[in-house]
Design an enzyme around this catalytic site. Structure first.
Site, PDB file in Angstrom:
ATOM      1  N   GLU A  71       0.844  -1.197   0.000  1.00 32.93           N
ATOM      2  CA  GLU A  71       0.000   0.000   0.000  1.00 32.93           C
ATOM      3  C   GLU A  71       0.880   1.248   0.000  1.00 32.93           C
ATOM      4  O   GLU A  71       1.863   1.314   0.735  1.00 32.93           O
ATOM      5  CB  GLU A  71      -0.901  -0.007   1.240  1.00 32.93           C
ATOM      6  CG  GLU A  71      -1.746   1.216   1.452  1.00 32.93           C
ATOM      7  CD  GLU A  71      -2.673   1.513   0.295  1.00 32.93           C
ATOM      8  OE1 GLU A  71      -2.617   2.653  -0.204  1.00 32.93           O
ATOM      9  OE2 GLU A  71      -3.456   0.617  -0.119  1.00 32.93           O
ATOM     10  N   ASN A  89       5.718   1.351  -3.242  1.00 33.76           N
ATOM     11  CA  ASN A  89       5.117   1.619  -4.546  1.00 33.76           C
ATOM     12  C   ASN A  89       5.318   0.377  -5.411  1.00 33.76           C
ATOM     13  O   ASN A  89       6.394   0.143  -5.950  1.00 33.76           O
ATOM     14  CB  ASN A  89       5.792   2.839  -5.192  1.00 33.76           C
ATOM     15  CG  ASN A  89       5.099   3.278  -6.463  1.00 33.76           C
ATOM     16  OD1 ASN A  89       4.423   2.486  -7.114  1.00 33.76           O
ATOM     17  ND2 ASN A  89       5.270   4.538  -6.825  1.00 33.76           N
ATOM     18  N   THR A 147     -13.483  -6.476   0.628  1.00 32.73           N
ATOM     19  CA  THR A 147     -12.900  -5.147   0.788  1.00 32.73           C
ATOM     20  C   THR A 147     -13.956  -4.083   1.068  1.00 32.73           C
ATOM     21  O   THR A 147     -15.132  -4.232   0.727  1.00 32.73           O
ATOM     22  CB  THR A 147     -12.121  -4.724  -0.477  1.00 32.73           C
ATOM     23  OG1 THR A 147     -13.064  -4.516  -1.548  1.00 32.73           O
ATOM     24  CG2 THR A 147     -11.116  -5.785  -0.881  1.00 32.73           C
ATOM     25  N   LEU A 186      -7.553  -5.202  -6.602  1.00 32.21           N
ATOM     26  CA  LEU A 186      -8.967  -5.005  -6.318  1.00 32.21           C
ATOM     27  C   LEU A 186      -9.309  -3.519  -6.273  1.00 32.21           C
ATOM     28  O   LEU A 186      -8.734  -2.763  -5.478  1.00 32.21           O
ATOM     29  CB  LEU A 186      -9.343  -5.669  -4.986  1.00 32.21           C
ATOM     30  CG  LEU A 186      -9.679  -7.169  -5.031  1.00 32.21           C
ATOM     31  CD1 LEU A 186      -8.592  -7.989  -5.695  1.00 32.21           C
ATOM     32  CD2 LEU A 186      -9.950  -7.693  -3.633  1.00 32.21           C
ATOM     33  N   ASP A 232      -7.174   2.418  -8.756  1.00 28.80           N
ATOM     34  CA  ASP A 232      -7.467   3.769  -9.240  1.00 28.80           C
ATOM     35  C   ASP A 232      -7.701   3.712 -10.753  1.00 28.80           C
ATOM     36  O   ASP A 232      -6.851   3.250 -11.500  1.00 28.80           O
ATOM     37  CB  ASP A 232      -6.280   4.694  -8.928  1.00 28.80           C
ATOM     38  CG  ASP A 232      -6.584   6.159  -9.157  1.00 28.80           C
ATOM     39  OD1 ASP A 232      -7.476   6.468  -9.974  1.00 28.80           O
ATOM     40  OD2 ASP A 232      -5.926   7.002  -8.522  1.00 28.80           O
ATOM     41  N   GLU A 254     -14.203  -1.235  -0.392  1.00 26.72           N
ATOM     42  CA  GLU A 254     -14.690  -0.698  -1.664  1.00 26.72           C
ATOM     43  C   GLU A 254     -15.738  -1.629  -2.278  1.00 26.72           C
ATOM     44  O   GLU A 254     -16.770  -1.182  -2.781  1.00 26.72           O
ATOM     45  CB  GLU A 254     -13.513  -0.520  -2.638  1.00 26.72           C
ATOM     46  CG  GLU A 254     -13.853   0.223  -3.901  1.00 26.72           C
ATOM     47  CD  GLU A 254     -14.224   1.681  -3.674  1.00 26.72           C
ATOM     48  OE1 GLU A 254     -15.026   2.216  -4.458  1.00 26.72           O
ATOM     49  OE2 GLU A 254     -13.716   2.272  -2.701  1.00 26.72           O
TER      50      GLU A 254
END
Length: 252
Positions: A96, A129, A227, A149, A152, A229
């Site tokens: 992350e 990253n 998740t 998942l 962006d 989202e």
């Protein structure tokens, strides 16, 4: 004797972190330069810091147990936590970029380990990253599953190069995935879903997994439910678009 101060970021009844103290922007720019430690190579990654029950010391010279699952852009860690009990002997890591979110996942895992002795020892998180440093963490053919998942969407065409699934990044993912390993992707943005599917379909080292296999795979069910989202999309009655592909050997 000093009195123990109440930590407002921790829920007293569950021992888990309160998400509202770790809120961050929905996404970060993966092309910007962030400052965090990165291992020089996979052999420099200290497993003992992440999986102390499996690695009591940092000496891993003779260890054959390595991370097999990677959740790229793991968010608040819902998928990792669901997978942990489903595959208790498999080491997995969330990657992350957002610092506050990474801290939340760390605290969440530590809280779960305390509340459930012997469980959740096989998951961890690292701030990094993944679009730049995947080869620093994983050896060739090390991973058996990678998860992307609700990434962006980077809607503007000029920003498509920031997308975490792209032809050149699939070369790196193919390198760290073992033959037979699986990439799981899901989004609620139809155009991004088509983009990811097209990138995978046109890459010579990936092939689509049949519907019959998808139905038998317990992991697929978690893509839309584990998740934050995915749960939000479900609450709003939204659609999701999946692309699940297997790493294959290149044609000779």
């Amino acid at each position: 004797m000093l009195e123990n101060k109440v930590n407002p970021t921790i829920n007293k009844s569950t021992g888990l972190p309160r998400k509202r103290f770790y809120r961050a922007r929905a996404h970060s720019n993966p092309l910007s330069d962030s400052h965090f430690p990165v291992p020089l190579s996979p052999s420099h990654f200290d497993y003992s810091l992440h999986y102390p029950q499996f690695f009591p010391t940092s000496d891993q010279v003779d260890s054959s147990k390595k991370i097999q699952f990677a959740d790229i852009g793991c968010g608040f860690g819902g998928l990792l936590i669901s997978l942990s009990t489903l595959f208790p002997e498999t080491l997995m890591i969330g990657m992350e970029l957002r610092d506050k979110v990474t801290e939340y996942v760390k605290e969440r895992i530590l809280g779960l380990r305390v509340a459930n002795p012997g469980q959740y020892q096989n998951i961890s998180v690292v701030r990094t990253n993944s679009m730049k440093y995947i080869p620093n963490y994983f050896e060739k053919g090390q991973l058996s599953k990678m998860f992307f998942l609700f990434p962006d969407p980077h809607f503007k065409e000029k920003n498509h190069r920031r997308r975490v699934i792209s032809p050149h990044l699939l070369d790196e993912y193919a390198y760290v995935l073992q033959v037979g390993g699986i990439i799981y992707t899901i989004t609620d943005v139809e155009e991004l879903g088509e983009w990811m599917k097209s990138c995978l379909e046109n890459h010579p080292m990936f092939e689509a997994i049949s519907e019959k296999e998808l139905e038998a795979d317990p992991v697929v069910k978690l893509l839309s439910t584990a998740t934050e989202e995915g749960q939000k999309v479900a609450r709003n009655g939204g659609q999701t678009f999946q692309a699940v592909y297997r790493r294959i050997a290149p044609a000779s």
